[in-house]
Write a protein that holds these residues in place. Structure first.
Motif, PDB file in Angstrom:
ATOM      1  N   ASN A  37      40.058  49.128  48.827  1.00  8.37           N
ATOM      2  CA  ASN A  37      40.463  49.147  47.449  1.00  8.37           C
ATOM      3  C   ASN A  37      41.665  48.036  47.202  1.00  8.37           C
ATOM      4  OD1 ASN A  37      40.965  50.344  44.664  1.00  8.37           O
ATOM      5  ND2 ASN A  37      42.741  51.130  45.597  1.00  8.37           N
ATOM      6  N   GLY A  38      41.254  47.149  46.034  1.00  9.62           N
ATOM      7  CA  GLY A  38      42.300  46.253  45.641  1.00  9.62           C
ATOM      8  C   GLY A  38      41.584  44.808  45.942  1.00  9.62           C
ATOM      9  N   GLU A  39      40.630  44.687  46.631  1.00 12.11           N
ATOM     10  CA  GLU A  39      40.150  43.437  47.014  1.00 12.11           C
ATOM     11  C   GLU A  39      39.683  42.837  45.824  1.00 12.11           C
ATOM     12  OE1 GLU A  39      38.852  40.444  50.110  1.00 12.11           O
ATOM     13  OE2 GLU A  39      40.160  42.421  50.138  1.00 12.11           O
ATOM     14  N   LEU A  40      39.890  41.397  45.715  1.00  8.63           N
ATOM     15  CA  LEU A  40      39.730  40.468  44.713  1.00  8.63           C
ATOM     16  C   LEU A  40      38.530  39.453  45.039  1.00  8.63           C
ATOM     17  CD1 LEU A  40      43.418  39.788  43.569  1.00  8.63           C
ATOM     18  CD2 LEU A  40      42.024  41.572  42.611  1.00  8.63           C
ATOM     19  N   LEU A  83      49.693  40.836  44.978  1.00  8.95           N
ATOM     20  CA  LEU A  83      48.229  40.514  44.975  1.00  8.95           C
ATOM     21  C   LEU A  83      48.243  38.701  45.343  1.00  8.95           C
ATOM     22  CD1 LEU A  83      47.028  42.507  42.313  1.00  8.95           C
ATOM     23  CD2 LEU A  83      46.805  42.841  44.474  1.00  8.95           C
ATOM     24  N   TYR A  84      49.144  37.979  45.420  1.00  4.76           N
ATOM     25  CA  TYR A  84      49.098  36.769  45.536  1.00  4.76           C
ATOM     26  C   TYR A  84      48.086  36.355  46.803  1.00  4.76           C
ATOM     27  CZ  TYR A  84      49.650  31.657  46.272  1.00  4.76           C
ATOM     28  OH  TYR A  84      49.607  30.234  46.148  1.00  4.76           O
ATOM     29  N   ALA A  85      48.298  36.862  47.856  1.00  5.17           N
ATOM     30  CA  ALA A  85      47.389  36.565  49.027  1.00  5.17           C
ATOM     31  C   ALA A  85      45.956  36.677  48.597  1.00  5.17           C
ATOM     32  CB  ALA A  85      47.895  37.421  50.195  1.00  5.17           C
ATOM     33  N   SER A  86      45.601  37.912  48.292  1.00  5.40           N
ATOM     34  CA  SER A  86      44.443  38.250  47.893  1.00  5.40           C
ATOM     35  C   SER A  86      43.835  37.530  46.750  1.00  5.40           C
ATOM     36  CB  SER A  86      44.397  39.824  47.491  1.00  5.40           C
ATOM     37  OG  SER A  86      44.624  40.741  48.302  1.00  5.40           O
ATOM     38  N   VAL A  87      44.561  36.937  45.985  1.00  5.54           N
ATOM     39  CA  VAL A  87      43.986  36.130  44.978  1.00  5.54           C
ATOM     40  C   VAL A  87      43.717  34.632  45.567  1.00  5.54           C
ATOM     41  CG1 VAL A  87      44.690  34.840  42.908  1.00  5.54           C
ATOM     42  CG2 VAL A  87      45.087  37.254  42.873  1.00  5.54           C
ATOM     43  N   SER A 106      47.555  22.669  44.792  1.00  4.55           N
ATOM     44  CA  SER A 106      48.677  22.071  45.245  1.00  4.55           C
ATOM     45  C   SER A 106      49.113  23.123  46.727  1.00  4.55           C
ATOM     46  CB  SER A 106      50.175  22.320  44.425  1.00  4.55           C
ATOM     47  OG  SER A 106      50.215  23.792  44.253  1.00  4.55           O
ATOM     48  N   VAL A 107      48.473  23.743  47.193  1.00  5.15           N
ATOM     49  CA  VAL A 107      48.540  24.495  48.344  1.00  5.15           C
ATOM     50  C   VAL A 107      47.392  24.376  49.407  1.00  5.15           C
ATOM     51  CG1 VAL A 107      50.024  26.235  47.140  1.00  5.15           C
ATOM     52  CG2 VAL A 107      47.663  26.662  47.396  1.00  5.15           C
ATOM     53  N   PHE A 108      47.464  24.760  50.615  1.00  2.00           N
ATOM     54  CA  PHE A 108      46.755  24.726  51.705  1.00  2.00           C
ATOM     55  C   PHE A 108      46.441  25.933  52.149  1.00  2.00           C
ATOM     56  CE2 PHE A 108      48.275  20.511  51.311  1.00  2.00           C
ATOM     57  CZ  PHE A 108      47.269  19.640  51.564  1.00  2.00           C
ATOM     58  N   VAL A 109      45.025  26.210  52.715  1.00  2.00           N
ATOM     59  CA  VAL A 109      44.748  27.224  53.296  1.00  2.00           C
ATOM     60  C   VAL A 109      43.982  27.401  54.300  1.00  2.00           C
ATOM     61  CG1 VAL A 109      44.684  28.988  50.965  1.00  2.00           C
ATOM     62  CG2 VAL A 109      42.543  27.469  51.868  1.00  2.00           C
ATOM     63  N   SER A 110      44.129  28.089  55.611  1.00  2.00           N
ATOM     64  CA  SER A 110      43.433  27.923  56.613  1.00  2.00           C
ATOM     65  C   SER A 110      42.650  29.273  57.020  1.00  2.00           C
ATOM     66  CB  SER A 110      44.377  27.783  57.855  1.00  2.00           C
ATOM     67  OG  SER A 110      45.499  28.857  58.077  1.00  2.00           O
ATOM     68  N   CYS A 111      41.627  29.112  57.906  1.00  2.00           N
ATOM     69  CA  CYS A 111      40.844  30.063  58.423  1.00  2.00           C
ATOM     70  C   CYS A 111      40.829  30.409  59.879  1.00  2.00           C
ATOM     71  CB  CYS A 111      39.048  29.789  58.064  1.00  2.00           C
ATOM     72  SG  CYS A 111      38.149  31.007  58.711  1.00  2.00           S
ATOM     73  N   THR A 112      41.133  31.503  60.364  1.00  2.00           N
ATOM     74  CA  THR A 112      41.392  31.948  61.638  1.00  2.00           C
ATOM     75  C   THR A 112      40.319  33.224  62.028  1.00  2.00           C
ATOM     76  OG1 THR A 112      43.660  31.335  61.675  1.00  2.00           O
ATOM     77  CG2 THR A 112      42.805  32.625  63.410  1.00  2.00           C
ATOM     78  N   VAL A 163      38.926  39.031  58.264  1.00  3.65           N
ATOM     79  CA  VAL A 163      39.578  37.918  58.138  1.00  3.65           C
ATOM     80  C   VAL A 163      39.435  37.422  56.871  1.00  3.65           C
ATOM     81  CG1 VAL A 163      38.769  37.241  60.504  1.00  3.65           C
ATOM     82  CG2 VAL A 163      37.173  36.818  58.664  1.00  3.65           C
ATOM     83  N   SER A 164      40.227  36.503  56.595  1.00  3.93           N
ATOM     84  CA  SER A 164      40.543  35.871  55.174  1.00  3.93           C
ATOM     85  C   SER A 164      41.120  34.395  55.296  1.00  3.93           C
ATOM     86  CB  SER A 164      41.156  36.736  54.369  1.00  3.93           C
ATOM     87  OG  SER A 164      42.802  36.799  54.692  1.00  3.93           O
ATOM     88  N   TRP A 165      41.079  33.868  54.201  1.00  2.78           N
ATOM     89  CA  TRP A 165      41.942  32.456  54.191  1.00  2.78           C
ATOM     90  C   TRP A 165      43.344  32.892  54.000  1.00  2.78           C
ATOM     91  CZ3 TRP A 165      39.353  27.944  54.956  1.00  2.78           C
ATOM     92  CH2 TRP A 165      38.197  27.851  54.868  1.00  2.78           C
ATOM     93  N   LYS A 166      44.228  32.076  54.694  1.00  4.25           N
ATOM     94  CA  LYS A 166      45.574  32.220  54.584  1.00  4.25           C
ATOM     95  C   LYS A 166      46.396  31.214  54.365  1.00  4.25           C
ATOM     96  CE  LYS A 166      45.087  36.636  56.835  1.00  4.25           C
ATOM     97  NZ  LYS A 166      45.443  37.911  56.227  1.00  4.25           N
ATOM     98  N   LEU A 167      47.428  31.302  53.405  1.00  9.27           N
ATOM     99  CA  LEU A 167      48.267  30.272  52.905  1.00  9.27           C
ATOM    100  C   LEU A 167      48.964  29.798  54.157  1.00  9.27           C
ATOM    101  CD1 LEU A 167      49.945  29.026  50.573  1.00  9.27           C
ATOM    102  CD2 LEU A 167      51.584  30.715  50.825  1.00  9.27           C
TER     103      LEU A 167
END
Length: 477
Positions: free
Chosen positions: A386-389, A424-428, A453-459, A467-471
């Motif tokens: 619940n709440g996944e974007l 919700l920023y991380a989910s967005v 202007s930000v970078f995300v990484s996948c682990t 798993v998800s893309w993280k700031l």
């Protein structure tokens, strides 16, 4: 013995010059003999017209010639179907001063114009199996050049031109099969394993763009004839243009049985030329469709590089699931290729598309939730919390559940903006990364990508972990 040979030669020499007035004038013609001692006149001729089945000749024109192939006079004879269903013609005995003649089938071109495809025929003692076809009509200009400008005799000019045609236009290098591939008059075109079309003598029709229209076909034929007449070589720009015309008729679609097809759909489908012929396109574009190593066990892509082609820069793909080559569609160039073993979704110009496993065609998907479920996981309270974007185009949607069994995608955050302090920023951020780069997966493990202007990484932690893309945090902050 020498005296007998000399007398025999003198007799032939005398006979070759003893020809009374033309049969047309009612007087008898004794005979004319060529240099090898074969009688070629008066000549009775019979032949057939071997063009496309849906090209019906109106008549055949017979032209008598001088020693340099310039016309002397001509007659026209009717065409009728024979017992084999072929268009046939015949010419009663006539006198010919030289052992060659020009014969042209005449076809309609619209309401008022005509198409003529003249070719030269060597007269012999029997002339009852004459075959009129497009390759030899293309040859005719070259024969004229060799005789008028280079001084060759007719037989030598004909032989040399045939060899030049074989190497210029055929797809086969083996001399025994060359003859059949370019000069074959077979109409039973068939398609065989490997999804290629055996074009045989019809190859030149494709080169001359009969797919488009009669007028384009005829004008392109004349271009080929004039170009080949000058050099005895195939014109690269014309070949690419002709290949473009055929390739433009190919369409990827799922048939009534759900099987993905890549076929030419055009007016020439009546002669069964449909499947992608990689040998033809290899020859016309100067590219290779060959595999290296275990290429057939993986999907293969390459970019077409031919400056004469309107498809220059487009991508060909070998879909191993389908087992054949095709060109990517313009939609695939935009949203990504749809492969047979792939199941994915995409958005383009506000429209949703779905590539289902077992198909290689993007189809319009009208259900927004189907696309969101495919891109971000099923909103059913089991595969996604619940709440996944999720993003579609520039709109943000959220999966909301009022129970474990009642979950739906809603647009409550469509016009919302978020910053790093929001819960919700991380989910967005993950939703935007999935939209741009795809789900974080084993293939993307360790990848770092930029969003604004930000970078995300996948682990990647394995299939059993969410798993998800993280700031990627900036240590200086």
């Amino acid at each position: 013995m020498k005296m007998k040979k000399a007398a025999f030669a003198l007799l032939f020499a005398l006979l070759s010059i003893v020809a009374c007035s033309s049969v047309d004038g009612g007087d008898e013609v004794i005979a004319r003999y060529d240099k090898d001692g074969y009688q070629y006149s008066p000549a009775y001729m019979r032949g057939t017209v071997h063009y496309l089945k849906n090209m019906k000749p109106e008549k055949v024109k017979i032209v008598r010639l001088d020693e340099k192939l310039y016309p002397v006079d001509s007659i026209e004879v009717p065409v009728e179907k024979n017992y084999n269903g072929e268009y046939a013609f015949k010419v009663d005995d006539r006198d010919y001063e030289h052992p060659f003649v020009k014969i042209a089938p005449v076809f309609p071109l619209g309401k008022n114009a005509k198409m003529e495809f003249a070719q030269y025929v060597r007269l012999r003692d029997s002339n009852i199996e004459i075959e009129l076809n497009l390759p030899e009509a293309v040859m005719s200009g070259r024969i004229e050049t060799l005789m008028r400008e280079q001084g060759l005799e007719f037989d030598s000019a004909m032989t040399r031109t045939m060899i030049e045609m074989q190497f210029a236009y055929t797809l086969v290098t083996n001399f025994n099969t060359v003859w059949n591939s370019i000069f074959s008059n077979r109409f039973d075109v068939y398609e065989y394993a490997g999804n290629e079309a055996n074009l045989n003598g019809l190859l030149m029709y494709i080169y001359c763009r009969h797919e488009i229209s009669d007028s384009v076909f005829y004008s392109t034929f004349k271009e080929y004839r004039e170009s080949f007449a000058k050099s005895g070589l195939a014109d690269s720009s014309l070949m690419a243009k002709s290949a473009d015309a055929w390739l433009s008729t190919f369409v990827a679609y799922d048939d009534d049985d759900g099987n993905t097809q890549y076929r030419s759909l055009s007016r020439d489908s009546v002669v069964n030329i449909g499947q992608f012929d990689k040998n033809f396109f290899k020859h016309a574009y100067g590219v290779s469709f060959e595999f290296s190593g275990f290429g057939t066990y993986k999907d293969v892509f390459f970019e077409l590089k031919n400056k004469y082609s309107s498809f220059n820069g487009r991508t060909f793909v070998y879909d191993r699931g389908l087992g054949f080559w095709r060109m990517q569609t313009l939609l695939e160039d935009s949203v990504g290729v749809c492969l047979y073993s792939k199941d994915s979704a995409a958005v383009s110009s506000g429209a949703y598309y779905r590539c289902r496993s077992g198909s290689a065609v993007w189809n319009v998907e009208s259900n927004r939730d189907t696309i969101l479920n495919k891109m971000y996981g099923n909103c059913k309270g089991h595969y996604i919390s619940n709440g996944e974007l999720g993003y579609l185009s520039d709109s943000l949607f959220v999966c909301e559940c009022d129970s474990l069994s009642r979950c739906d995608w809603t647009d409550k955050y469509v016009d919302s903006t978020f910053n790093k302090d929001d819960s919700l920023y991380a989910s967005v951020l993950n939703a935007r990364a999935v939209q741009l780069f795809g789900k974080c997966s084993e293939k993307l493990d360790g990848e770092v990508r930029q969003i604004d202007s930000v970078f995300v990484s996948c682990t990647w932690l394995g299939r059993d972990y969410r798993v998800s893309w993280k700031l990627v945090e900036n240590e200086e902050e």
